[in-house]
Scaffold this motif. Structure first.
Motif, PDB file in Angstrom:
ATOM      1  N   VAL A  46      41.227  42.882  42.318  1.00 50.44           N
ATOM      2  CA  VAL A  46      42.033  42.066  41.409  1.00 50.44           C
ATOM      3  C   VAL A  46      41.118  41.418  40.380  1.00 50.44           C
ATOM      4  O   VAL A  46      40.083  40.863  40.730  1.00 50.44           O
ATOM      5  N   LEU A  93      44.295  40.330  50.084  1.00 48.64           N
ATOM      6  CA  LEU A  93      45.394  40.998  49.388  1.00 48.64           C
ATOM      7  C   LEU A  93      46.542  41.421  50.299  1.00 48.64           C
ATOM      8  O   LEU A  93      47.698  41.208  49.948  1.00 48.64           O
ATOM      9  N   ALA A 120      49.823  36.911  47.607  1.00 50.16           N
ATOM     10  CA  ALA A 120      49.228  36.380  46.388  1.00 50.16           C
ATOM     11  C   ALA A 120      48.683  34.955  46.528  1.00 50.16           C
ATOM     12  O   ALA A 120      47.684  34.616  45.917  1.00 50.16           O
ATOM     13  N   LYS A 121      49.343  34.125  47.308  1.00 52.02           N
ATOM     14  CA  LYS A 121      48.938  32.721  47.384  1.00 52.02           C
ATOM     15  C   LYS A 121      47.507  32.550  47.871  1.00 52.02           C
ATOM     16  O   LYS A 121      46.711  31.842  47.253  1.00 52.02           O
ATOM     17  N   THR A 180      44.945  33.882  45.152  1.00 49.46           N
ATOM     18  CA  THR A 180      44.754  33.015  43.985  1.00 49.46           C
ATOM     19  C   THR A 180      44.083  31.697  44.355  1.00 49.46           C
ATOM     20  O   THR A 180      43.311  31.161  43.569  1.00 49.46           O
ATOM     21  N   GLU A 189      49.438  33.338  40.029  1.00 51.53           N
ATOM     22  CA  GLU A 189      49.957  33.595  41.375  1.00 51.53           C
ATOM     23  C   GLU A 189      51.281  34.358  41.313  1.00 51.53           C
ATOM     24  O   GLU A 189      51.482  35.334  42.042  1.00 51.53           O
ATOM     25  N   LEU A 191      50.609  37.983  40.147  1.00 51.98           N
ATOM     26  CA  LEU A 191      50.004  38.772  41.218  1.00 51.98           C
ATOM     27  C   LEU A 191      51.050  39.125  42.278  1.00 51.98           C
ATOM     28  O   LEU A 191      51.114  40.258  42.748  1.00 51.98           O
ATOM     29  N   SER A 192      51.886  38.179  42.623  1.00 52.40           N
ATOM     30  CA  SER A 192      52.940  38.420  43.615  1.00 52.40           C
ATOM     31  C   SER A 192      53.866  39.537  43.134  1.00 52.40           C
ATOM     32  O   SER A 192      54.225  40.443  43.909  1.00 52.40           O
ATOM     33  N   LEU A 210      52.036  42.898  43.409  1.00 54.55           N
ATOM     34  CA  LEU A 210      51.911  43.331  44.793  1.00 54.55           C
ATOM     35  C   LEU A 210      53.232  43.908  45.286  1.00 54.55           C
ATOM     36  O   LEU A 210      53.266  44.944  45.954  1.00 54.55           O
TER      37      LEU A 210
END
Length: 93
Positions: free
Chosen positions: A33, A52, A56-57, A60, A81, A84-85, A88
């Protein structure tokens, strides 16, 4: 699979600095990432990438643990965040 995601608000407002990222995910949820638009060059913390598969939390939180956001750019942490979530979820679909 390579997934690159930029938040919708960034795509519609090109004058805003993006807070996107590019995860490269394996079938097991592993990958790399890099966050763009949050530092002078893409921001990557390899140690955080082990989280990963968990979501995401955690990633980040580790990536931005040493960050010192200002009032004007603190929103980028939350936006990163969320972005990224979404990526994913897209990669796992």
């Amino acid at each position: 699979m390579r997934v690159y995601s930029v938040p919708r608000s960034i795509r519609t407002a090109p004058t805003t600095k993006p807070s996107g990222y590019a995860p490269i995910l394996g079938r097991d949820g592993s990958g790399r990432v890099a966050f763009g638009g949050v530092a002078p060059k893409p921001w990557r913390v390899e140690a955080a990438e082990a989280d990963l598969p968990r979501g995401a939390k955690g990633v980040t939180e580790q990536v931005f643990a040493g960050a010192a956001p200002t009032h004007a750019n603190a929103y980028k942490l939350t936006l990163s965040e969320r972005t990224l979530s979404a990526a994913l979820n897209q990669a796992r679909a």
